[in-house]
Enzyme design. Structure first.
Site, PDB file in Angstrom:
ATOM      1  N   LYS A 195     -39.794  25.345   0.333  1.00 15.39           N
ATOM      2  CA  LYS A 195     -40.323  23.941   0.238  1.00 15.39           C
ATOM      3  C   LYS A 195     -39.723  23.038   1.421  1.00 15.39           C
ATOM      4  CE  LYS A 195     -39.677  19.650  -2.245  1.00 15.39           C
ATOM      5  NZ  LYS A 195     -39.179  19.150  -1.053  1.00 15.39           N
ATOM      6  N   GLU A 250     -19.899   9.906  -2.589  1.00 18.48           N
ATOM      7  CA  GLU A 250     -20.443  10.372  -1.210  1.00 18.48           C
ATOM      8  C   GLU A 250     -21.623   9.202  -0.652  1.00 18.48           C
ATOM      9  OE1 GLU A 250     -22.353  14.380   0.641  1.00 18.48           O
ATOM     10  OE2 GLU A 250     -23.197  13.691  -1.157  1.00 18.48           O
ATOM     11  N   GLU A 262     -25.936  24.373  -2.405  1.00 17.91           N
ATOM     12  CA  GLU A 262     -25.029  23.505  -1.251  1.00 17.91           C
ATOM     13  C   GLU A 262     -25.053  21.993  -1.682  1.00 17.91           C
ATOM     14  OE1 GLU A 262     -23.724  21.763   1.190  1.00 17.91           O
ATOM     15  OE2 GLU A 262     -24.808  22.228   2.734  1.00 17.91           O
ATOM     16  N   CYS A 269     -23.120  16.395   4.437  1.00 17.36           N
ATOM     17  CA  CYS A 269     -22.568  17.075   3.188  1.00 17.36           C
ATOM     18  C   CYS A 269     -20.858  16.940   3.667  1.00 17.36           C
ATOM     19  CB  CYS A 269     -22.996  17.903   2.784  1.00 17.36           C
ATOM     20  SG  CYS A 269     -23.384  19.683   3.740  1.00 17.36           S
TER      21      CYS A 269
END
Length: 483
Positions: free
Chosen positions: A182, A387, A256, A290
């Site tokens: 995807k 984050e 992840e 990230c």
């Protein structure tokens, strides 16, 4: 920008053939540096995912039996196909992601290197099979085989198109798995090139399938009964949903996820080197990583000098369109992320945090945010703990190495970390204590195909890249026999 890929009517690649997506809500692909619509694509839907999963399942027995060196040839075909399209792919990255040219070039080179690396591993797979184990007692021996887990689902994010997909496609195919991928609904354009290359190199039908789409496609992928593993890269919120969906069938996942990583600078560090590492760790890709080292932990003895020099370098960054000469930082890739980052900044300003530079949008077309630094951020503040995924750096100062390590580890995340020090042995000792999956010492964030990528704590499950990435798509079979 009139290109065949941007004008593509067929956005679903299943069983070796391009098809019209059957989704009901067209996707608008935006150039974030101008706000202009690059393309309107009709995505796939759950039915397309079902068809793709069946195609992957049908192709699996033949692909699994194919010798490793034959699979390696196809992987090298992908590498050469990307190589031949590099100029074009760089330009699409610049338009669709807003990446400056040098960043877009790094991405394409990374994808090429990843396919070449896993081709090398695939070359040696067969000779490593049936490794003998002589069991204690001597009456039996074992043979150990590493076999593909089966058809897999791959879900990739919008911040590093081509790269994260290569990190998944290459080891999966090298191991003997077939795949359904995807693409991100925000940045699907470059990922579609994998279907073109698959046609070009004669990849057997169904080995790689691509479905463009948004949430409906992702949900369908996690529920497809033909798939035996899901590999996901993205936010913790969506990662939790992926794991929950797959857990009903007790299937393996690799995740992840996010990070809130630190960069520790010791009192004996070279200031220029430290600033290079700090800026690369938070302003590369506009902080949309990230792995962004968004928490600066600096020894109090040099804090004032470091911060002064860091602000000067930050103010000198050239922010602008990827197509302007000398641009060092582009826009946020998506408007949603742009608004989210601005809300974090607004909260920090409202709370009276010490803003050294930036702190607002840049007044020009597109979703540009000024590189932003807040000083002496309380370690219980949202700016220090959450984050942000944007060009926002929070700093703190410490009196000792022990305090630095404690501050670095005081987080729910554990993806990466950096240490800058004039004493390598000292830096290594600090790195050993940081609870994260990848640590850089005295270097910007360089990631090689043969390194390990993944984190501890809430930064994910499993590892990508290196032999660990390959083993993530393999199961271990032990055959026991009498002597």
């Amino acid at each position: 920008m009139a290109d065949a890929l941007l004008e593509r009517e067929k956005t679903v690649f299943i069983g070796g053939e391009w098809q019209h997506g059957r989704g009901s809500d067209p996707l608008q692909v935006i150039d974030p540096s101008t706000g202009a619509v690059l393309s309107r694509l009709v995505p796939g839907n759950a039915g397309d995912v079902q068809q793709a999963a069946r195609a992957a399942a049908m192709a699996f027995p033949g692909w699994k039996r194919l010798p490793g060196d034959r699979r390696a040839r196809y992987l090298r075909g992908f590498a050469r196909g990307l190589e031949a399209r590099k100029t074009y792919l760089v330009r699409v990255q610049m338009h669709n992601n807003g990446k400056p040219r040098i960043e877009a070039e790094i991405d394409v080179d990374d994808a090429i290197a990843t396919f070449d690396y896993y081709a090398g591993l695939a070359d040696g797979l067969d000779e490593r099979q049936d490794a003998r184990v002589d069991h204690m007692g001597g009456a039996h021996f074992g043979l150990v085989r590493h076999e593909p887990v089966g058809p897999v689902g791959l879900i990739v994010p919008w911040n590093f198109p081509l790269v994260t997909s290569a990190w998944k496609i290459a080891p999966a195919l090298a191991a003997g798995c077939t795949a359904v991928m995807k693409t991100s609904e925000m940045t699907p354009l470059n990922e579609l090139v994998y279907g073109e290359i698959a046609e070009e190199i004669g990849l057997p039908a169904g080995v790689l399938n691509i479905v463009t789409g948004a949430a409906e496609v992702g949900v369908a992928l996690t529920h497809a009964p033909e798939l035996r593993k899901i590999s996901f890269t993205g936010s913790n919120m969506i990662g939790a949903r992926v794991m929950e969906a797959v857990s009903a069938r007790c299937l393996p996942v690799s995740l992840e996820l996010g990070g809130k990583s630190s960069i520790i600078v010791t009192a004996d560090a070279d200031l220029d080197q430290a600033i290079d590492c700090i800026m690369g760790g938070i302003f590369f890709n506009s902080g949309q990583m990230c792995s962004a080292t968004s928490r600066l932990i600096v020894d109090r003895a040099i804090e004032a000098d470091l911060v002064e020099a860091l602000v000067a370098r930050t103010n000198a960054l050239k922010i602008g369109s990827p197509f302007e000469d000398g641009t060092e930082m582009g826009p946020m890739t998506t408007n949603a992320q742009y608004r989210k980052v601005l809300s974090f900044i607004a909260e920090a300003r409202s709370d009276g945090l010490s803003l050294l530079t930036g702190g607002d949008r840049i007044d020009r077309h597109g979703d540009f945010i000024a590189p932003t630094i807040f000083r002496d951020v309380p370690r219980d503040h949202v700016l220090w703990r959450d984050e942000i995924f944007g060009p926002v750096l929070a700093t703190t100062s410490v009196a000792s190495e022990d305090e630095a390590v404690a501050a670095a580890n005081d987080t729910i995340f554990g993806l990466v970390g950096s240490v800058v020090s004039g004493d390598w042995a000292r830096a290594k000792g600090i790195a050993d204590q940081i609870e994260a999956g990848q640590i850089w010492i005295n270097t910007p964030q360089i990631v090689y195909p043969d390194s390990a990528w993944g984190g501890f704590k809430q930064s994910g499950i499993g590892r990508e890249l290196g032999p660990w990435g390959l083993s993530g798509y393999q199961g271990v079979k032990h055959i026991l026999s009498e002597v």
